[in-house]
Design an enzyme around this catalytic site. Sequence first.
Site, PDB file in Angstrom:
ATOM      1  N   HIS A  49       0.828  -1.220   0.000  1.00  0.00           N
ATOM      2  CA  HIS A  49       0.000   0.000   0.000  1.00  0.00           C
ATOM      3  C   HIS A  49       0.861   1.269   0.000  1.00  0.00           C
ATOM      4  CE1 HIS A  49      -4.172  -1.638   0.407  1.00  0.00           C
ATOM      5  NE2 HIS A  49      -3.454  -2.717   0.635  1.00  0.00           N
ATOM      6  N   ASP A  86       2.110   2.378  -3.092  1.00  0.00           N
ATOM      7  CA  ASP A  86       2.104   3.022  -4.423  1.00  0.00           C
ATOM      8  C   ASP A  86       1.231   4.272  -4.454  1.00  0.00           C
ATOM      9  OD1 ASP A  86      -0.244   1.460  -4.430  1.00  0.00           O
ATOM     10  OD2 ASP A  86       0.093   0.619  -6.430  1.00  0.00           O
ATOM     11  N   SER A 133      -4.298 -10.302 -12.195  1.00  0.00           N
ATOM     12  CA  SER A 133      -4.788 -10.652 -13.528  1.00  0.00           C
ATOM     13  C   SER A 133      -5.478  -9.438 -14.146  1.00  0.00           C
ATOM     14  CB  SER A 133      -5.738 -11.844 -13.455  1.00  0.00           C
ATOM     15  OG  SER A 133      -6.722 -11.628 -12.484  1.00  0.00           O
ATOM     16  N   SER A 134      -5.994  -8.537 -13.295  1.00  0.00           N
ATOM     17  CA  SER A 134      -6.703  -7.370 -13.835  1.00  0.00           C
ATOM     18  C   SER A 134      -5.750  -6.435 -14.580  1.00  0.00           C
ATOM     19  CB  SER A 134      -7.453  -6.635 -12.728  1.00  0.00           C
ATOM     20  OG  SER A 134      -6.614  -6.483 -11.609  1.00  0.00           O
ATOM     21  N   GLU A 144      -8.414   1.717 -14.710  1.00  0.00           N
ATOM     22  CA  GLU A 144      -8.800   1.039 -13.468  1.00  0.00           C
ATOM     23  C   GLU A 144      -9.371   2.042 -12.463  1.00  0.00           C
ATOM     24  OE1 GLU A 144      -6.757  -2.322 -12.555  1.00  0.00           O
ATOM     25  OE2 GLU A 144      -7.609  -2.544 -10.566  1.00  0.00           O
ATOM     26  N   ASP A 176       0.814  -2.416  -9.997  1.00  0.00           N
ATOM     27  CA  ASP A 176       0.465  -3.588 -10.815  1.00  0.00           C
ATOM     28  C   ASP A 176       0.793  -3.351 -12.282  1.00  0.00           C
ATOM     29  OD1 ASP A 176      -0.562  -4.268  -8.393  1.00  0.00           O
ATOM     30  OD2 ASP A 176      -2.663  -4.037  -8.961  1.00  0.00           O
TER      31      ASP A 176
END
Length: 390
Positions: free
Chosen positions: A34, A36, A129-130, A162, A174
């Site tokens: 947490h 980023d 995966s997103s 996103e 990510d």
Amino acid sequence: MKKDEQEARKAYLRETEGSVASFAPGRIEFLGNHLDYNGGLVLGAAIDAGIYALATPRKGDGFRLFSESFEDAVVETGLDDFSRQDGKTSWANYCLGVLKVMQDEGMAPQTGFSLTFTTDLPVSAGLSSSAALELATALVFSQLAGQELSRKDLVRVCRKAENEFVGLPCGILDQATSAYGRKDHLVSIDCEKEDFTTLPLPPRTMIWVFDSGIKHDLVDSQYATRNQECKEALRLIRELKPSFSCLAQADENVLEKAKMPNRIRKRALHVVREQERVRLFHEGLEKKANPRELGRLLTDSHNSSSELFENSCPELDALAQSLAERDEVLGARLTGGGFGGAVLAWTTTEFKQTDADGIARSYEKRFGHCPQTHCFSPSKGASIEERGQA
Ligand code: GLA
């Protein structure tokens, strides 16, 4: 080759002319939990599993999205339709979000297409995966549109999709890890400056992932609450230090002086201590420090998630603890958003599948279901792929 087969191949190539392909890997958040969206420095690894996309242009402005992982959830619509999907077709929101952002920026395909995804990446396992889906999508769209998309833009476009379309206020960990991955290296991301470098992982070490099987759907989890709590901590710190632009700039001295409710202080403490751990790990890698000393930072990170940031759960705590007790495990921690998902173990090469199976069995005895175990190698980042021949 028989005549009929030859004709069929020719027809196939005609029909799929202009097809383009891409690959985007999943990622492991190695250290920097947490951080980023708090402007910190984080370390990730792209893994040797991901999502492949193949797109074929179509006449007209209709498009079709098909994923092998959601076979009965095809989305078929038009280039001007950005209705959000829910239920079983909600997987497609990541692609629609990318299409929307690229269209707004004049980088999207002008005509329809048929887009197919295949994957060897476990879904909902904390391996993002997103983000892989977003990056694979953006790379085929840029090719269909005849546009060059730099890696920096790829990361920016996908994160925006996103944040704004899917609705998760995530940082760039990510997307950047999937974009900048490199074989046997960690990706180091300065999230404030948006600078990316890679650092070699010490040899004879391995990365294992234990998927707890506890579903963590970050969009519906407390991820956004934690993001808000960190914003609140920054607001309160800025009453003392107005020049601070992100929470990761703070240190424990500043925190001690700032007035804030205990819950907010705990979140902020996690962030500033985690930042220090990443800094030490980074420095240690550069100085070729003993991996065993570095590994402890991972285990400390897990304990901080559990006690201060409260984004762990009993299943993740149990996995992290039984892993950390093993001699061959250098460090173990929850990876990704938390609230379920996976635990990462950084191990020596002495750690074998039989060891992983033993840990999985004792977890199963306690929690009634067996975690999936995977061993990944840090790998290359997202790329445009050659389209296969018929
Ligand atoms: C999720 C988010 C990332 C990051 C991590 C926590 O994976 O998508 O942006 O915030 O959680 O470090």
